[in-house]
Design a protein around this motif. Structure first.
Motif, short mmCIF file in Angstrom:
data_model
loop_
_atom_site.label_atom_id
_atom_site.label_comp_id
_atom_site.label_asym_id
_atom_site.label_seq_id
_atom_site.Cartn_x
_atom_site.Cartn_y
_atom_site.Cartn_z
N VAL A 196 4.54 0.40 0.77
CA VAL A 196 4.88 -0.27 2.01
C VAL A 196 4.53 -1.75 1.87
CG1 VAL A 196 4.50 -0.34 4.50
CG2 VAL A 196 4.37 1.85 3.28
N HIS A 197 5.49 -2.61 2.19
CA HIS A 197 5.33 -4.06 2.08
C HIS A 197 5.52 -4.69 3.46
CE1 HIS A 197 5.98 -4.12 -2.39
NE2 HIS A 197 6.64 -3.01 -2.10
N LEU A 198 4.73 -5.70 3.77
CA LEU A 198 4.99 -6.51 4.96
C LEU A 198 6.19 -7.41 4.68
CD1 LEU A 198 1.53 -7.88 6.17
CD2 LEU A 198 3.09 -6.43 7.47
N THR A 199 7.04 -7.58 5.66
CA THR A 199 8.11 -8.57 5.57
C THR A 199 7.57 -9.89 6.09
OG1 THR A 199 8.90 -8.10 7.80
CG2 THR A 199 9.89 -6.80 5.98
N HIS B 195 9.55 -5.28 10.44
CA HIS B 195 8.20 -5.69 10.12
C HIS B 195 7.73 -5.26 8.72
CE1 HIS B 195 7.98 -6.11 14.55
NE2 HIS B 195 7.26 -7.16 14.22
N ILE B 196 8.30 -4.18 8.21
CA ILE B 196 7.90 -3.68 6.89
C ILE B 196 9.13 -3.23 6.12
CG2 ILE B 196 5.59 -2.94 7.64
CD1 ILE B 196 7.88 -0.16 6.84
N THR B 197 8.96 -3.10 4.82
CA THR B 197 9.96 -2.44 3.98
C THR B 197 9.23 -1.39 3.15
OG1 THR B 197 9.70 -4.04 2.18
CG2 THR B 197 11.46 -4.46 3.78
N ARG B 198 9.98 -0.41 2.68
CA ARG B 198 9.42 0.62 1.81
C ARG B 198 10.21 0.64 0.51
NH1 ARG B 198 8.71 5.53 6.19
NH2 ARG B 198 10.42 4.50 7.22
N ALA B 199 9.48 0.88 -0.57
CA ALA B 199 10.12 0.92 -1.89
C ALA B 199 9.43 1.98 -2.73
CB ALA B 199 10.01 -0.44 -2.57
N PRO B 200 10.14 2.53 -3.70
CA PRO B 200 9.50 3.52 -4.57
C PRO B 200 8.34 2.90 -5.35
CG PRO B 200 11.88 3.46 -4.92
CD PRO B 200 11.54 2.32 -4.02
N HIS B 201 7.31 3.67 -5.57
CA HIS B 201 6.17 3.23 -6.39
C HIS B 201 6.66 3.12 -7.83
CE1 HIS B 201 2.28 3.24 -8.38
NE2 HIS B 201 1.71 3.02 -7.20
N PRO B 202 6.29 2.08 -8.57
CA PRO B 202 6.82 1.89 -9.92
C PRO B 202 6.35 2.93 -10.94
CG PRO B 202 5.19 0.20 -9.41
CD PRO B 202 5.42 0.97 -8.16
N THR B 203 5.20 3.56 -10.70
CA THR B 203 4.68 4.52 -11.69
C THR B 203 4.47 5.92 -11.14
OG1 THR B 203 2.39 3.88 -11.21
CG2 THR B 203 3.53 2.69 -13.00
N ASP B 204 4.55 6.11 -9.84
CA ASP B 204 4.35 7.43 -9.24
C ASP B 204 5.57 7.76 -8.40
OD1 ASP B 204 3.60 9.71 -7.88
OD2 ASP B 204 1.66 8.92 -7.21
N MET C 261 0.86 -1.19 0.00
CA MET C 261 0.00 0.00 0.00
C MET C 261 0.88 1.23 0.00
SD MET C 261 -2.86 -0.98 2.90
CE MET C 261 -3.92 0.44 2.61
N THR C 262 0.36 2.31 -0.54
CA THR C 262 1.08 3.57 -0.43
C THR C 262 0.92 4.10 0.99
OG1 THR C 262 -0.80 4.95 -1.09
CG2 THR C 262 0.67 4.16 -2.86
N GLN C 263 1.83 4.96 1.37
CA GLN C 263 1.74 5.57 2.69
C GLN C 263 0.45 6.37 2.81
OE1 GLN C 263 6.54 5.98 3.33
NE2 GLN C 263 5.28 7.58 4.18
N ARG C 264 0.03 7.03 1.75
CA ARG C 264 -1.21 7.81 1.76
C ARG C 264 -2.42 6.89 1.98
NH1 ARG C 264 -3.28 12.50 2.75
NH2 ARG C 264 -1.69 13.54 1.55
#
Length: 157
Positions: A85-88, A70-79, A42-45
């Motif tokens: 935000v991803h669950l580990t 518990h989580i990782t964050r990665a850039p959105h592929p199109t925005d 999910m996005t942070q928003r």
């Protein structure tokens, strides 16, 4: 109302105990739960919207959850302005364990209650929650607005 407050207190304490046993706060557990329910990044928003908090609050929660693994964050592929935000595996395991504990408690609590009683209980709780969500609750809320009583018939003189 006293019994409802007692129930809320007991359930809240049990929930707190389960959550803190995993090194989480209620807010952090809620964020992990939202990610698990969404079943994907999910996005942070979107997380802020799902939790009804500000994006700034989500950032603080995510910082702590990422530091704990518990989580990782990665850039959105199109925005390029958004972060996903991803669950580990560790985050998913924590939420799964909390859910399993909830399910075990429910099974123990409701094991010998007849189905018709459970159906009535469920319907009553659903009605109460709906009414409470539709009411502006303040520290000085008018109790009569929350619990209207029927009009008394005129007394005979």
């Amino acid at each position: 109302m006293d019994r409802l407050f007692e129930l809320a207190e007991v359930l809240g304490a049990l929930m707190e105990e389960g959550i803190t046993g995993h090194g989480l706060t209620r807010a952090r557990a809620g964020l992990l739960w939202a990610l698990m329910l969404h079943d994907g990044p999910m996005t942070q928003r979107a997380l802020a919207d799902a939790l009804a908090v500000t994006p700034r609050n989500v950032t603080g929660l995510l910082d702590a959850l990422q530091a704990d693994g518990h989580i990782t964050r990665a850039p959105h592929p199109t925005d390029r302005r958004a972060t996903l935000v991803h669950l580990t595996d560790q985050g998913r395991a924590a939420v799964t364990h909390l859910r399993d504990g909830r399910d075990q408690m429910a099974a123990a609590l409701f094991a010998d209650i007849p189905a018709d009683h459970l159906a009535g209980f469920h319907a009553t709780i659903a009605t109460i929650v709906t009414r409470l969500r539709g009411t502006e609750l303040t520290p000085h809320a008018d109790a009569a607005a929350l619990c209207p009583t029927p009009q008394q018939p005129p007394q005979k003189r």
